[in-house]
Design a protein around this motif. Structure first.
Motif, PDB file in Angstrom:
ATOM      1  N   GLY A 247      31.754  58.854  29.428  1.00  0.00           N
ATOM      2  CA  GLY A 247      32.600  59.377  28.358  1.00  0.00           C
ATOM      3  C   GLY A 247      34.027  59.598  28.817  1.00  0.00           C
ATOM      4  O   GLY A 247      34.780  60.335  28.200  1.00  0.00           O
ATOM      5  N   HIS A 248      34.401  58.953  29.904  1.00  0.00           N
ATOM      6  CA  HIS A 248      35.756  59.077  30.454  1.00  0.00           C
ATOM      7  C   HIS A 248      36.215  57.729  30.983  1.00  0.00           C
ATOM      8  O   HIS A 248      35.425  56.983  31.544  1.00  0.00           O
ATOM      9  N   CYS A 249      37.501  57.438  30.816  1.00  0.00           N
ATOM     10  CA  CYS A 249      38.114  56.327  31.529  1.00  0.00           C
ATOM     11  C   CYS A 249      38.677  56.919  32.825  1.00  0.00           C
ATOM     12  O   CYS A 249      38.680  58.141  32.990  1.00  0.00           O
TER      13      CYS A 249
ATOM     14  N   THR B 194      36.685  57.074  19.812  1.00  0.00           N
ATOM     15  CA  THR B 194      37.491  55.857  19.958  1.00  0.00           C
ATOM     16  C   THR B 194      36.587  54.645  20.130  1.00  0.00           C
ATOM     17  O   THR B 194      36.807  53.609  19.506  1.00  0.00           O
ATOM     18  N   ALA B 195      35.567  54.771  20.974  1.00  0.00           N
ATOM     19  CA  ALA B 195      34.644  53.652  21.209  1.00  0.00           C
ATOM     20  C   ALA B 195      33.917  53.255  19.921  1.00  0.00           C
ATOM     21  O   ALA B 195      33.637  52.080  19.696  1.00  0.00           O
ATOM     22  N   LEU B 196      33.635  54.228  19.062  1.00  0.00           N
ATOM     23  CA  LEU B 196      32.947  53.959  17.795  1.00  0.00           C
ATOM     24  C   LEU B 196      33.924  53.629  16.664  1.00  0.00           C
ATOM     25  O   LEU B 196      33.507  53.476  15.516  1.00  0.00           O
ATOM     26  N   LEU B 197      35.211  53.539  16.992  1.00  0.00           N
ATOM     27  CA  LEU B 197      36.293  53.240  16.044  1.00  0.00           C
ATOM     28  C   LEU B 197      36.379  54.261  14.910  1.00  0.00           C
ATOM     29  O   LEU B 197      36.762  53.940  13.789  1.00  0.00           O
ATOM     30  N   ARG B 198      36.044  55.502  15.218  1.00  0.00           N
ATOM     31  CA  ARG B 198      36.173  56.582  14.234  1.00  0.00           C
ATOM     32  C   ARG B 198      37.541  57.240  14.318  1.00  0.00           C
ATOM     33  O   ARG B 198      37.966  57.907  13.386  1.00  0.00           O
ATOM     34  N   SER B 199      38.201  57.098  15.432  1.00  0.00           N
ATOM     35  CA  SER B 199      39.522  57.677  15.635  1.00  0.00           C
ATOM     36  C   SER B 199      40.330  56.727  16.520  1.00  0.00           C
ATOM     37  O   SER B 199      39.790  56.113  17.428  1.00  0.00           O
TER      38      SER B 199
ATOM     39  N   ASP C 210      34.200  63.781  23.231  1.00  0.00           N
ATOM     40  CA  ASP C 210      34.206  63.494  21.798  1.00  0.00           C
ATOM     41  C   ASP C 210      35.315  62.510  21.412  1.00  0.00           C
ATOM     42  O   ASP C 210      35.101  61.613  20.606  1.00  0.00           O
ATOM     43  N   LYS C 211      36.500  62.678  21.992  1.00  0.00           N
ATOM     44  CA  LYS C 211      37.611  61.768  21.657  1.00  0.00           C
ATOM     45  C   LYS C 211      37.369  60.367  22.188  1.00  0.00           C
ATOM     46  O   LYS C 211      37.664  59.383  21.516  1.00  0.00           O
ATOM     47  N   ILE C 212      36.826  60.265  23.411  1.00  0.00           N
ATOM     48  CA  ILE C 212      36.577  58.948  23.996  1.00  0.00           C
ATOM     49  C   ILE C 212      35.495  58.216  23.189  1.00  0.00           C
ATOM     50  O   ILE C 212      35.647  57.033  22.858  1.00  0.00           O
ATOM     51  N   ILE C 213      34.414  58.907  22.852  1.00  0.00           N
ATOM     52  CA  ILE C 213      33.331  58.284  22.091  1.00  0.00           C
ATOM     53  C   ILE C 213      33.788  57.945  20.675  1.00  0.00           C
ATOM     54  O   ILE C 213      33.459  56.882  20.148  1.00  0.00           O
TER      55      ILE C 213
ATOM     56  N   LEU D 160      30.744  46.051  33.504  1.00  0.00           N
ATOM     57  CA  LEU D 160      30.415  47.204  34.342  1.00  0.00           C
ATOM     58  C   LEU D 160      31.387  48.362  34.108  1.00  0.00           C
ATOM     59  O   LEU D 160      30.982  49.521  34.003  1.00  0.00           O
ATOM     60  N   PHE D 161      32.668  48.038  34.011  1.00  0.00           N
ATOM     61  CA  PHE D 161      33.691  49.061  33.780  1.00  0.00           C
ATOM     62  C   PHE D 161      33.474  49.735  32.426  1.00  0.00           C
ATOM     63  O   PHE D 161      33.483  50.964  32.317  1.00  0.00           O
ATOM     64  N   GLY D 162      33.255  48.935  31.386  1.00  0.00           N
ATOM     65  CA  GLY D 162      33.012  49.487  30.049  1.00  0.00           C
ATOM     66  C   GLY D 162      31.744  50.316  29.987  1.00  0.00           C
ATOM     67  O   GLY D 162      31.696  51.349  29.320  1.00  0.00           O
ATOM     68  N   SER D 163      30.706  49.873  30.700  1.00  0.00           N
ATOM     69  CA  SER D 163      29.455  50.640  30.749  1.00  0.00           C
ATOM     70  C   SER D 163      29.677  51.990  31.413  1.00  0.00           C
ATOM     71  O   SER D 163      29.145  53.011  30.957  1.00  0.00           O
TER      72      SER D 163
END
Length: 174
Positions: A88-90, A29-34, A24-27, A79-82
């Motif tokens: 849902g994890h770095c 961040t990706a959606l610029l919600r947090s 949830d935190k990673i997504i 590829l890394f970003g995908s």
């Protein structure tokens, strides 16, 4: 090496405490919600930059800048970003998830290791496809004094931005 190891453990403790490794935190961040993840990463990179420079000055490490291939870096970034979006994890949060017993993190690690191995094997044959070699691009000055000023300014900027970055989730209503 010891400074980097201690910094890594401290970052992992903070990241685990604030549950940075959750999907949830990673997504969010990706959606610029947090911006919590970005704030923590800015702070960690700022502190790590200072620690690395100190270790470099003490002779504990060296800097070896690799050549910059425009196409190779662009495709690798996609590829890394995908992979981050799919899992849902770095890589750092994937390590924490793996330590907690997450199977998706295990598959992510296996996939990453196999992809790295495949890239290593086929690298000589795909080198012409990676685009022009722009050489080792480096902003690092040769003088340790100038480098110190650059590193301290960079670290201070990242730490400042980490503290000042506002997030809808971080704002307190009065």
């Amino acid at each position: 090496m010891i400074v980097a190891l201690i910094s890594g453990f401290l970052f992992a403790l903070i990241a685990q405490y604030v549950r940075l490794n959750t999907y949830d935190k990673i997504i969010a961040t990706a959606l610029l919600r947090s911006h919590e993840v970005i704030q923590i990463l800015l702070f960690a990179i700022g502190v790590s930059s200072l620690a690395f420079f100190i270790e470099y000055l003490c002779g504990g490490t060296h800097i070896d800048v690799k050549p910059f291939y425009v196409v190779g870096v662009s495709v690798g970034g996609i590829l890394f970003g995908s992979g981050i979006a799919i899992l849902g994890h770095c890589p750092g949060t994937m390590t924490m998830a793996l330590a907690e017993g997450s199977l998706d993190a295990l598959f992510g690690y296996v996939g990453g290791i196999l992809a790295g191995l495949l890239f290593t094997i086929i690298y000589p044959s795909i080198l012409p496809l990676l685009g022009p070699n722009l050489g080792a691009i480096n902003l690092y000055p040769q003088s340790n004094v100038a480098a110190g000023i650059l590193v301290v300014a960079y670290a201070a900027l990242l730490i400042f931005l980490g503290f000042k970055l506002s997030s809808p989730k971080n704002k307190q209503s009065i």
